[in-house]
Design a protein around this motif. Structure first.
Motif, mmCIF file in Angstrom:
data_model
loop_
_atom_site.group_PDB
_atom_site.id
_atom_site.type_symbol
_atom_site.label_atom_id
_atom_site.label_comp_id
_atom_site.label_asym_id
_atom_site.label_seq_id
_atom_site.Cartn_x
_atom_site.Cartn_y
_atom_site.Cartn_z
ATOM 1 N N LEU A 185 0.842 -1.213 0.000
ATOM 2 C CA LEU A 185 0.000 0.000 0.000
ATOM 3 C C LEU A 185 0.868 1.251 0.000
ATOM 4 O O LEU A 185 0.612 2.184 -0.757
ATOM 5 C CB LEU A 185 -0.948 0.015 1.203
ATOM 6 N N ARG A 244 2.123 1.822 -3.520
ATOM 7 C CA ARG A 244 1.076 2.277 -4.439
ATOM 8 C C ARG A 244 0.633 3.710 -4.120
ATOM 9 O O ARG A 244 0.362 4.497 -5.026
ATOM 10 C CB ARG A 244 -0.135 1.337 -4.398
ATOM 11 N N GLY A 293 -16.596 5.190 2.800
ATOM 12 C CA GLY A 293 -16.822 4.134 1.822
ATOM 13 C C GLY A 293 -17.638 2.971 2.371
ATOM 14 O O GLY A 293 -17.864 2.846 3.570
ATOM 15 N N PHE A 311 -18.218 -1.365 2.264
ATOM 16 C CA PHE A 311 -17.546 -2.619 1.970
ATOM 17 C C PHE A 311 -18.188 -3.273 0.750
ATOM 18 O O PHE A 311 -19.409 -3.211 0.570
ATOM 19 C CB PHE A 311 -17.633 -3.575 3.161
ATOM 20 N N SER A 312 -17.360 -3.900 -0.057
ATOM 21 C CA SER A 312 -17.874 -4.673 -1.189
ATOM 22 C C SER A 312 -18.609 -5.898 -0.641
ATOM 23 O O SER A 312 -18.500 -6.221 0.547
ATOM 24 C CB SER A 312 -16.723 -5.095 -2.105
ATOM 25 N N ASN A 341 -18.099 -9.039 -0.941
ATOM 26 C CA ASN A 341 -17.237 -10.075 -0.372
ATOM 27 C C ASN A 341 -16.379 -9.534 0.791
ATOM 28 O O ASN A 341 -15.636 -10.288 1.407
ATOM 29 C CB ASN A 341 -16.351 -10.703 -1.442
ATOM 30 N N GLU A 397 -13.805 -7.558 0.738
ATOM 31 C CA GLU A 397 -12.384 -7.406 0.445
ATOM 32 C C GLU A 397 -11.980 -5.980 0.085
ATOM 33 O O GLU A 397 -10.801 -5.674 0.023
ATOM 34 C CB GLU A 397 -11.981 -8.339 -0.703
ATOM 35 N N ARG A 398 -12.958 -5.123 -0.179
ATOM 36 C CA ARG A 398 -12.654 -3.750 -0.604
ATOM 37 C C ARG A 398 -13.555 -2.771 0.132
ATOM 38 O O ARG A 398 -14.664 -3.100 0.522
ATOM 39 C CB ARG A 398 -12.891 -3.583 -2.108
ATOM 40 N N ILE A 399 -13.054 -1.553 0.264
ATOM 41 C CA ILE A 399 -13.872 -0.431 0.732
ATOM 42 C C ILE A 399 -13.955 0.528 -0.440
ATOM 43 O O ILE A 399 -12.929 0.998 -0.943
ATOM 44 C CB ILE A 399 -13.257 0.261 1.962
ATOM 45 N N ILE A 400 -15.170 0.807 -0.881
ATOM 46 C CA ILE A 400 -15.373 1.588 -2.102
ATOM 47 C C ILE A 400 -16.078 2.896 -1.768
ATOM 48 O O ILE A 400 -17.137 2.897 -1.139
ATOM 49 C CB ILE A 400 -16.219 0.787 -3.116
ATOM 50 N N ASN A 421 -17.740 5.674 -3.815
ATOM 51 C CA ASN A 421 -18.149 6.014 -5.176
ATOM 52 C C ASN A 421 -18.641 7.462 -5.261
ATOM 53 O O ASN A 421 -18.788 8.149 -4.254
ATOM 54 C CB ASN A 421 -19.205 5.032 -5.696
#
Length: 113
Positions: free
Chosen positions: A7, A10, A28, A30-31, A33, A35-38, A40
């Motif tokens: 991280l 990146r 954000g 959580f997706s 599954n 695995e991600r915090i989005i 949008n």
């Protein structure tokens, strides 16, 4: 939450600051599954709208020189704005206090014989 070396790399490559990471984590979702915090665009627009509303409320309170909540035994007892010394409400309050003092002094004087 721990931050991986990947991280850090990146973030550096993509010019992403810790402030951005914190915003995505805070606002954000959580997706499916997990695995991600989005974060949008729609969520950002809602946050901006709420920020504008918060700014209006804070500006209103600031115009009154702030506000105070009084607490006792884990209960809110009263609230008030601070206003300025020359504010009309403070002048009204001072006039009432003067009137009460005059009235009190007048009524407490000994009766004339």
């Amino acid at each position: 939450m721990k931050i991986s070396c990947h991280l850090h790399k990146r973030m550096s490559e993509r010019n992403i600051s810790y402030d951005v990471i914190n915003l995505i984590m805070s606002l954000g979702d959580f997706s499916k599954n997990g695995e991600r915090i989005i974060l949008n665009k729609d969520t950002i627009d809602i946050a901006i709208k709420h920020t504008d509303e918060l700014k209006k409320r804070l500006t209103n309170i600031r115009e009154k020189n702030g506000g105070t909540l009084v607490l006792a035994n884990d209960a809110l007892i009263t609230s008030f704005f601070h206003y300025g010394k020359n504010h009309a409400k403070n002048n009204q309050r001072k006039n009432k206090e003067k009137h009460k003092r005059k009235h009190y002094c007048h009524t407490s004087s000994a009766p004339e014989s």
